[in-house]
Design an enzyme around this catalytic site. Structure first.
Site, PDB file in Angstrom:
ATOM      1  N   GLY A 166       0.818  -1.202   0.000  1.00 35.80           N
ATOM      2  CA  GLY A 166       0.000   0.000   0.000  1.00 35.80           C
ATOM      3  C   GLY A 166       0.846   1.243   0.000  1.00 35.80           C
TER       4      GLY A 166
ATOM      5  N   ASP B 293     -11.179   6.321   7.475  1.00 32.23           N
ATOM      6  CA  ASP B 293     -10.950   5.701   6.175  1.00 32.23           C
ATOM      7  C   ASP B 293     -11.759   4.412   6.049  1.00 32.23           C
ATOM      8  OD1 ASP B 293      -9.885   5.562   3.604  1.00 32.23           O
ATOM      9  OD2 ASP B 293      -8.080   4.492   4.251  1.00 32.23           O
TER      10      ASP B 293
END
Length: 161
Positions: free
Chosen positions: A20, A129
């Site tokens: 990521g 998130d």
């Protein structure tokens, strides 16, 4: 993906799980207590990212709830911080959205995730998130919130726009 290390700290790396914006995630094994774990290893020397990563460890690490990923350890490997957490063998909600799961099961998952979020909020942690790729469902059908990378804890605000 960069080279896969043989071990990170006391953990024997089994395989990469993904990569990521902050680094790479690996499945590893803790031989001392014979369990698999997930290890998120930060790559890069950006101080802001390091602070955010430590905030993730502290924010998620103090939360103890069945619907939130459990953090086991925060450490450093070759000058780069890492986070050890429970390995959730299952699927992301993103991969389940298109499945033929009935409405009752979908609502059951939603209720579990809301319980986890409510607990985090009562503990002054705001995830910031929540999305299908940051929600996991294990093989027993337990939903868990993962990746507190841009969470806000208390009065701390170490996020990027």
């Amino acid at each position: 993906m960069p080279a896969v290390p043989e071990s990170i700290g006391k953990y024997r790396v089994i395989r990469p799980l993904g990569e990521g914006g902050m680094g790479a995630v690996f499945v590893a094994h803790d031989d001392g207590i014979d369990r698999d774990v997930a290890i998120k290893l930060l790559r890069g020397q950006d101080e802001d990212l390091r602070r955010r990563f430590q905030t993730e460890a502290q924010s998620a690490g103090r939360l103890r709830h069945s619907n939130i990923v459990t953090i086991h350890e925060f450490g450093e490997y070759q000058g780069e911080p890492f986070l050890v957490m429970e390995f959730i063998e299952g699927n992301t909600v993103a991969s389940l959205i298109s499945s033929s799961m009935d409405v009752r099961n979908r609502l059951g998952l939603l209720i579990q995730l809301c319980r986890g979020l409510a607990y985090a909020h009562r503990s002054s942690v705001v995830h910031r998130d929540i999305k299908p790729t940051n929600l996991m469902v294990d093989k027993e059908g337990v939903a868990k919130i993962v990746d507190f990378g841009i969470a806000r804890s208390g009065s701390r605000d170490l996020t990027m726009t």
